[in-house]
Design a protein around this motif. Structure first.
Motif, PDB file in Angstrom:
ATOM      1  N   THR A  52      -9.092  -9.491  -5.869  1.00 43.80           N
ATOM      2  CA  THR A  52      -8.965  -7.959  -5.795  1.00 43.80           C
ATOM      3  C   THR A  52      -9.997  -7.507  -6.885  1.00 43.80           C
ATOM      4  O   THR A  52     -10.691  -6.517  -6.682  1.00 43.80           O
ATOM      5  CB  THR A  52      -7.628  -7.534  -6.228  1.00 43.80           C
ATOM      6  OG1 THR A  52      -7.377  -8.302  -7.591  1.00 43.80           O
ATOM      7  CG2 THR A  52      -6.485  -7.755  -5.419  1.00 43.80           C
ATOM      8  N   SER A  64       2.454   1.586  -3.239  1.00 46.99           N
ATOM      9  CA  SER A  64       1.193   1.996  -4.408  1.00 46.99           C
ATOM     10  C   SER A  64       1.345   3.656  -4.425  1.00 46.99           C
ATOM     11  O   SER A  64       0.777   4.004  -5.329  1.00 46.99           O
ATOM     12  CB  SER A  64      -0.113   1.281  -4.113  1.00 46.99           C
ATOM     13  OG  SER A  64      -0.709   1.951  -3.092  1.00 46.99           O
ATOM     14  N   TRP A 112       0.791  -1.260  -0.038  1.00 48.11           N
ATOM     15  CA  TRP A 112       0.166   0.129  -0.043  1.00 48.11           C
ATOM     16  C   TRP A 112       0.752   1.398  -0.181  1.00 48.11           C
ATOM     17  O   TRP A 112       0.570   2.139  -0.797  1.00 48.11           O
ATOM     18  CB  TRP A 112      -0.749  -0.100   1.303  1.00 48.11           C
ATOM     19  CG  TRP A 112      -1.702   1.242   1.199  1.00 48.11           C
ATOM     20  CD1 TRP A 112      -2.938   1.698   0.435  1.00 48.11           C
ATOM     21  CD2 TRP A 112      -1.728   2.313   2.284  1.00 48.11           C
ATOM     22  NE1 TRP A 112      -3.368   2.767   1.006  1.00 48.11           N
ATOM     23  CE2 TRP A 112      -2.842   3.342   2.159  1.00 48.11           C
ATOM     24  CE3 TRP A 112      -0.633   2.515   3.462  1.00 48.11           C
ATOM     25  CZ2 TRP A 112      -2.747   4.416   2.675  1.00 48.11           C
ATOM     26  CZ3 TRP A 112      -0.860   3.639   4.190  1.00 48.11           C
ATOM     27  CH2 TRP A 112      -1.817   4.539   3.832  1.00 48.11           C
ATOM     28  N   TYR A 155      -8.786   6.746  -3.111  1.00 44.05           N
ATOM     29  CA  TYR A 155      -8.132   5.673  -3.525  1.00 44.05           C
ATOM     30  C   TYR A 155      -7.341   5.128  -2.385  1.00 44.05           C
ATOM     31  O   TYR A 155      -7.072   3.723  -2.401  1.00 44.05           O
ATOM     32  CB  TYR A 155      -7.403   6.213  -4.752  1.00 44.05           C
ATOM     33  CG  TYR A 155      -6.253   5.409  -5.074  1.00 44.05           C
ATOM     34  CD1 TYR A 155      -6.221   4.422  -5.961  1.00 44.05           C
ATOM     35  CD2 TYR A 155      -4.658   5.724  -4.546  1.00 44.05           C
ATOM     36  CE1 TYR A 155      -5.149   3.503  -6.172  1.00 44.05           C
ATOM     37  CE2 TYR A 155      -3.681   4.699  -4.875  1.00 44.05           C
ATOM     38  CZ  TYR A 155      -4.023   3.667  -5.860  1.00 44.05           C
ATOM     39  OH  TYR A 155      -3.074   2.818  -5.932  1.00 44.05           O
ATOM     40  N   THR A 180      -7.417   1.557  -1.215  1.00 42.67           N
ATOM     41  CA  THR A 180      -6.713   0.571  -1.508  1.00 42.67           C
ATOM     42  C   THR A 180      -6.009  -0.087  -0.378  1.00 42.67           C
ATOM     43  O   THR A 180      -5.821  -1.418  -0.068  1.00 42.67           O
ATOM     44  CB  THR A 180      -5.495   1.142  -2.086  1.00 42.67           C
ATOM     45  OG1 THR A 180      -5.897   2.007  -3.501  1.00 42.67           O
ATOM     46  CG2 THR A 180      -4.368   0.530  -2.484  1.00 42.67           C
TER      47      THR A 180
END
Length: 420
Positions: free
Chosen positions: A338, A183, A180, A294, A298
């Motif tokens: 996912t 990302s 994470w 987001y 996420t």
């Protein structure tokens, strides 16, 4: 055991198809009596043939959406169930000792299989759009875009998967958190390069030819304190009859973009409404809200994925031919989990998006005070895309990132212009 599971998956898939067919082709999409005969009623701005085609096209397209999503899931499931993922892993391991090379070989085999298996549905979708005159794209051009998609996605996935499985093996319990964290810069990097590296692979972008219109758009941008110097148009007429405009990128690479179909089919005042709408997103700081959303989704998604994968592998790893989460052969399970989580969360993300789009519509009305142009613009968007004005509820929840055309036109109808 594998045959039993495969049979059960196929039965579930067909039950989903039967339910969605019944729901979509028998649902009531008529307008509430209050709005019959108003500007929101498609019968007032579409002819009989357009009304019939919009209903047919929307029903089939929506059915294809749900069928395609469920088909993706069953493909990943079968790749695991029949040991294809483990075969790909062995082939990849035999090619090199370097993990990034192994990831590239594995991903190429997995991506190629997925592309071939899903190609019939993709072609049906393309042919549907072509037969209803939404798409104007030739088969060769469509194939070219598909191949670009394949290699762009492949390149991104090699990086993502290599880093992901390195993290899983380095930190089996906290890999999802480290993934994470990493990302976040990757997300911003992709946003930065999208307009100048990736988008031009598909279409040609150039400064807006109509300089008078560009001047008017930049005036609106100036009123909204938006630092824009140029407006771009993109040659979409050779691919579609649909209309669109958007703002993309961040920082120095941000762009205001108009499709040439929009320029060709809409009047200047209608185009200015679209541009004011896009500027509303900037003024309302929706990009920051989107980034925050987001990051939250996420974080939650990776945490849930880690827990679900560990639980599934512990209970069903033998059946799915997965010996450990750190093996590349577990990737289809990661993609399956996912994908299903993204689908399940789409009503929430779409709800937030629809709220933001409604706010941007409101901003456009406050800026321009032009109800007539806004209404005719929405009507032309409906005609060009053969969209349902009042789609079924499940379609709205899972597909609509914008308010329905019924809601958008009603909102404009109810807006009280301010005397200047």
């Amino acid at each position: 055991m594998a045959r039993k599971w495969a049979g059960t998956a196929i039965v579930i898939y067909f039950l989903i198809l039967v339910f969605m067919y019944w729901y979509l082709f028998n649902g009531d999409t008529s307008l509430p009596e209050k709005w019959v005969g108003t500007a929101a009623d498609p019968a007032t701005f579409l002819n009989a043939r357009e009304l019939m085609l919009s209903e047919q096209y929307s029903q089939i397209r929506n059915f294809m959406f749900f069928a395609y999503n469920a088909f993706d899931w069953i493909v990943y499931f079968f790749i695991l169930l029949f040991g294809l993922s483990r075969v790909f892993e062995r082939v990849a391991a035999s090619q090199s000792k370097w993990r990034i090379v192994q990831a590239a070989v594995y991903l190429f085999l997995l991506s190629l299989l997925s592309y071939v298996v899903t190609f019939p549905l993709s072609y049906i979708s393309y042919n549907l759009s072509k037969s209803y005159h939404i798409s104007t794209q030739t088969f060769s051009s469509w194939m070219k875009d598909g191949l670009i998609d394949f290699w762009v996605n492949f390149g991104q996935m090699v990086i993502i998967v290599s880093v992901l499985y390195w993290l899983i093996n380095k930190s089996p319990k906290k890999w999802w958190f480290h993934a994470w964290i990493l990302s976040i810069p990757f997300f911003f990097f992709m946003m930065f390069i999208q307009p100048v590296v990736i988008d031009p692979l598909y279409n040609d972008f150039y400064p807006l030819k109509n300089k008078e219109l560009e001047t008017e758009i930049l005036k609106l941008a100036s009123q909204a304190d938006i630092p824009a110097e140029h407006v771009y148009e993109v040659n979409m007429a050779e691919k579609t009859n649909a209309l669109n405009a958007y703002v993309t990128g961040i920082g120095a690479n941000s762009r205001i973009v108009l499709w040439d179909t929009t320029l060709n089919r809409l009047k200047e005042k209608e185009i200015l409404v679209i541009m004011a709408h896009e500027m509303g997103h900037y003024v309302e700081k929706h990009i920051y809200i989107g980034i925050a959303g987001y990051l939250i989704l996420t974080f939650a998604g990776l945490w849930l994925t880690a827990r679900l994968m560990n639980s599934i592998i512990t209970r069903y790893g033998k059946v799915l031919k997965i010996t450990g989460i750190g093996n590349l052969s577990s990737l289809p399970l990661f993609l399956l989990v996912t994908a299903m989580l993204l689908f399940a969360s789409s009503p929430l993300s779409n709800f937030v998006s629809r709220y933001q789009e409604a706010r941007a519509d409101q901003y456009a009305m406050e800026m321009l005070q032009d109800k007539d142009s806004a209404i005719t613009m929405f009507q032309e968007l409906t005609r060009s895309g053969l969209s349902q004005v009042n789609p079924p509820l499940l379609v709205k929840w899972f597909r609509y990132s914008h308010p329905t055309m019924l809601e958008r036109i009603i909102s404009v109808e109810n807006y009280h212009t301010v005397e200047k």
